[in-house]
Design an enzyme around this catalytic site. Structure first.
Site, mmCIF file in Angstrom:
data_model
loop_
_atom_site.group_PDB
_atom_site.id
_atom_site.type_symbol
_atom_site.label_atom_id
_atom_site.label_comp_id
_atom_site.label_asym_id
_atom_site.label_seq_id
_atom_site.Cartn_x
_atom_site.Cartn_y
_atom_site.Cartn_z
ATOM 1 N N SER A 1 -22.011 -12.338 -6.551
ATOM 2 C CA SER A 1 -21.898 -11.634 -5.260
ATOM 3 C C SER A 1 -21.977 -12.612 -4.091
ATOM 4 O O SER A 1 -21.219 -12.504 -3.124
ATOM 5 C CB SER A 1 -23.017 -10.603 -5.098
ATOM 6 O OG SER A 1 -22.892 -9.612 -6.048
ATOM 7 N N ILE B 1 -28.051 -4.115 -6.725
ATOM 8 C CA ILE B 1 -26.623 -3.788 -6.621
ATOM 9 C C ILE B 1 -26.169 -3.926 -5.176
ATOM 10 O O ILE B 1 -26.873 -3.479 -4.257
ATOM 11 C CB ILE B 1 -26.426 -2.324 -7.079
ATOM 12 C CG1 ILE B 1 -26.503 -2.254 -8.604
ATOM 13 C CG2 ILE B 1 -25.123 -1.740 -6.580
ATOM 14 C CD1 ILE B 1 -26.433 -0.846 -9.111
ATOM 15 N N TYR C 1 -22.281 -12.822 6.863
ATOM 16 C CA TYR C 1 -22.940 -11.780 6.052
ATOM 17 C C TYR C 1 -22.516 -10.393 6.547
ATOM 18 O O TYR C 1 -22.422 -9.439 5.780
ATOM 19 C CB TYR C 1 -24.465 -11.958 6.087
ATOM 20 C CG TYR C 1 -25.167 -11.275 4.941
ATOM 21 C CD1 TYR C 1 -24.900 -11.628 3.615
ATOM 22 C CD2 TYR C 1 -26.091 -10.261 5.176
ATOM 23 C CE1 TYR C 1 -25.538 -11.002 2.561
ATOM 24 C CE2 TYR C 1 -26.747 -9.634 4.126
ATOM 25 C CZ TYR C 1 -26.471 -10.003 2.828
ATOM 26 O OH TYR C 1 -27.097 -9.380 1.792
ATOM 27 N N VAL D 1 -22.593 3.477 -9.663
ATOM 28 C CA VAL D 1 -23.426 4.262 -8.744
ATOM 29 C C VAL D 1 -22.610 5.048 -7.717
ATOM 30 O O VAL D 1 -23.155 5.903 -7.027
ATOM 31 C CB VAL D 1 -24.468 3.375 -8.018
ATOM 32 C CG1 VAL D 1 -25.515 2.868 -8.982
ATOM 33 C CG2 VAL D 1 -23.806 2.236 -7.252
ATOM 34 N N GLY E 1 -27.759 -3.742 -12.340
ATOM 35 C CA GLY E 1 -27.207 -4.887 -11.610
ATOM 36 C C GLY E 1 -27.158 -6.188 -12.380
ATOM 37 O O GLY E 1 -26.979 -7.243 -11.780
ATOM 38 N N LYS F 1 -27.703 -3.796 4.421
ATOM 39 C CA LYS F 1 -29.088 -4.118 4.032
ATOM 40 C C LYS F 1 -30.088 -3.491 5.006
ATOM 41 O O LYS F 1 -31.184 -3.094 4.611
ATOM 42 C CB LYS F 1 -29.294 -5.637 3.954
ATOM 43 C CG LYS F 1 -28.578 -6.308 2.789
ATOM 44 C CD LYS F 1 -28.999 -5.763 1.432
ATOM 45 C CE LYS F 1 -28.465 -6.595 0.293
ATOM 46 N NZ LYS F 1 -28.625 -5.928 -1.018
ATOM 47 N N ALA G 1 -19.321 -5.544 -1.059
ATOM 48 C CA ALA G 1 -18.513 -5.412 0.162
ATOM 49 C C ALA G 1 -17.191 -6.111 -0.105
ATOM 50 O O ALA G 1 -17.114 -7.020 -0.945
ATOM 51 C CB ALA G 1 -19.215 -6.060 1.353
ATOM 52 N N SER H 1 -27.259 -13.399 -12.397
ATOM 53 C CA SER H 1 -27.677 -12.229 -11.610
ATOM 54 C C SER H 1 -29.191 -12.236 -11.400
ATOM 55 O O SER H 1 -29.947 -12.537 -12.338
ATOM 56 C CB SER H 1 -27.334 -10.942 -12.358
ATOM 57 O OG SER H 1 -25.950 -10.805 -12.539
HETATM 58 P P1 NAP Z 1 -24.619 -10.103 -8.882
HETATM 59 O O1 NAP Z 1 -25.072 -10.821 -10.083
HETATM 60 O O2 NAP Z 1 -23.165 -10.141 -8.533
HETATM 61 O O3 NAP Z 1 -25.146 -8.603 -8.964
HETATM 62 C C1 NAP Z 1 -24.577 -7.532 -8.208
HETATM 63 C C2 NAP Z 1 -24.463 -6.365 -9.152
HETATM 64 O O4 NAP Z 1 -24.032 -5.190 -8.448
HETATM 65 C C3 NAP Z 1 -23.442 -6.602 -10.279
HETATM 66 O O5 NAP Z 1 -24.043 -6.320 -11.513
HETATM 67 C C4 NAP Z 1 -22.362 -5.574 -9.957
HETATM 68 O O6 NAP Z 1 -21.669 -5.116 -11.090
HETATM 69 C C5 NAP Z 1 -23.219 -4.482 -9.356
HETATM 70 N N1 NAP Z 1 -22.425 -3.450 -8.736
HETATM 71 C C6 NAP Z 1 -21.527 -3.570 -7.724
HETATM 72 N N2 NAP Z 1 -20.960 -2.378 -7.473
HETATM 73 C C7 NAP Z 1 -21.512 -1.470 -8.342
HETATM 74 C C8 NAP Z 1 -21.340 -0.090 -8.586
HETATM 75 N N3 NAP Z 1 -20.471 0.636 -7.887
HETATM 76 N N4 NAP Z 1 -22.085 0.503 -9.560
HETATM 77 C C9 NAP Z 1 -22.955 -0.225 -10.289
HETATM 78 N N5 NAP Z 1 -23.159 -1.538 -10.114
HETATM 79 C C10 NAP Z 1 -22.447 -2.168 -9.149
HETATM 80 O O7 NAP Z 1 -25.345 -10.684 -7.567
HETATM 81 P P2 NAP Z 1 -26.874 -10.802 -7.136
HETATM 82 O O8 NAP Z 1 -26.887 -11.832 -6.079
HETATM 83 O O9 NAP Z 1 -27.756 -10.920 -8.309
HETATM 84 O O10 NAP Z 1 -27.121 -9.414 -6.393
HETATM 85 C C11 NAP Z 1 -28.156 -8.519 -6.757
HETATM 86 C C12 NAP Z 1 -28.823 -7.965 -5.513
HETATM 87 O O11 NAP Z 1 -29.559 -9.021 -4.876
HETATM 88 C C13 NAP Z 1 -27.869 -7.410 -4.468
HETATM 89 O O12 NAP Z 1 -28.440 -6.266 -3.867
HETATM 90 C C14 NAP Z 1 -27.804 -8.550 -3.469
HETATM 91 O O13 NAP Z 1 -27.404 -8.136 -2.182
HETATM 92 C C15 NAP Z 1 -29.251 -8.987 -3.505
HETATM 93 N N6 NAP Z 1 -29.529 -10.300 -2.916
HETATM 94 C C16 NAP Z 1 -28.846 -11.393 -3.353
HETATM 95 C C17 NAP Z 1 -29.121 -12.620 -2.776
HETATM 96 C C18 NAP Z 1 -28.356 -13.848 -3.179
HETATM 97 O O14 NAP Z 1 -28.321 -14.820 -2.413
HETATM 98 N N7 NAP Z 1 -27.747 -13.877 -4.358
HETATM 99 C C19 NAP Z 1 -30.110 -12.739 -1.774
HETATM 100 C C20 NAP Z 1 -30.805 -11.606 -1.380
HETATM 101 C C21 NAP Z 1 -30.502 -10.384 -1.960
HETATM 102 P P3 NAP Z 1 -20.225 -5.771 -11.456
HETATM 103 O O15 NAP Z 1 -20.443 -7.219 -11.667
HETATM 104 O O16 NAP Z 1 -19.813 -5.016 -12.669
HETATM 105 O O17 NAP Z 1 -19.334 -5.499 -10.265
#
Ligand code: NAP
Length: 260
Positions: free
Chosen positions: A196, A93, A156, A66, A14, A163, A96, A20
């Protein structure tokens, strides 16, 4: 200070860019002495993640979408060549469709619903099944989740439902893998501006609202999420499994706040 992850190999899924959560987690893992392996989703991301991997001193960078079982199988084969064991797995990861993160949840179509479930929740099951046999010394699996799983957070939507599924999957996996000394947990991070998160309509208003109401009166720093991931992956977390650890400045305890 001793390095909490010395001697451990960590696989982090991810990392898309420097913002990220997985990037912050990877940096903290390396700081604590882990040997780091990263994955990227597609050829489009390969060069970026390889460059970030070099910066982070990752030992390997492998492809893995994945949603493609053959790529998960291929990841396992290359990992077997690359390392005798894996001790930590981070699932960071989610995906949506953008339109499902802006219109009423009631409008969510079947394809968008299933896509969010597949990428954001089922992938924890498939990747844990694939990687856990490499955790021959026991290990730790950590997923990233958000409060929208149990509370309604405007826009969301389908990701909140995914989630909820991720969190339930985490608990069932913790039950299945516990006898192998593999722990499975989730970190519920407060909102952080990442690629994301930007897909969620009015995300900057969410950041402002949380900073005004959270007990710590500020937004979450990715480094705080990363340090909690270190704890869970380390021997300090050896008794913790099936848990959701909130790293959100305490926002999840607030029922009604008027700001200050
Ligand atoms: P991010 O930097 O956009 O990371 C999301 C990652 O998921 C990206 O590396 C993306 O790859 C990858 N991904 C999407 N589809 C995929 C697939 N089919 N196979 C493999 N990888 C895939 O955003 P982030 O906020 O750090 O998100 C990381 C996690 O934290 C997520 O589960 C998110 O829901 C969670 N989270 C985020 C927040 C927030 O506010 N940011 C809060 C709570 C939880 P590509 O870029 O190549 O598409």
């Amino acid at each position: 200070m001793s390095q909490l992850l010395a001697g451990k190999t960590a696989l982090v899924l991810g990392v898309a860019n420097k913002w990220s959560l997985a990037y912050a987690i990877s940096a903290a893992f390396v700081r604590e002495g882990a040997s780091l392996i990263l994955t990227y989703q597609s050829e489009r991301q390969r060069q970026t993640v390889e460059e970030l991997g070099a910066e982070l001193r990752a030992s390997k960078v492998f492809p893995c979408d994945v949603t493609k079982p053959e790529e998960v199988d291929q990841l396992v084969s290359v990992l077997k060549q690359a390392t005798p064991s894996v001790e930590a797995l981070v699932h960071s990861i989610a995906f949506a469709n953008r339109e499902d993160l802006s219109r009423p949840f009631l409008e969510t179509g079947r394809d968008g619903f299933l896509l969010a479930q597949e990428v954001s929740a089922y992938s924890l099951v498939s990747i844990s099944r694939a990687i856990s046999p490499l955790m021959v010394n026991g290990g730790s699996v950590t997923a990233l989740t958000y409060l929208g799983s149990t509370r309604v957070v405007q826009n969301y939507n389908v990701m909140g439902v995914a989630k909820a599924s991720l969190e339930a999957s985490m608990r069932y996996l913790a039950s299945d893998l516990g006898p192998k000394n593999i722990r499975v947990n989730a970190i519920s991070a407060g909102p952080v501006k990442t690629a994301s998160a930007r897909a969620i309509k009015d995300f900057s208003k969410v950041l402002d609202g949380v900073a005004a109401l959270a007990p710590l009166r500020r937004n979450t720093d990715p480094a705080e999420v990363a340090d909690t991931a270190v704890f869970l992956a380390s021997d300090l977390g050896r008794g913790v499994t099936g848990n959701i650890v909130y790293v959100d400045g305490g926002f999840q305890i607030i029922g009604l706040g008027l700001g200050a």
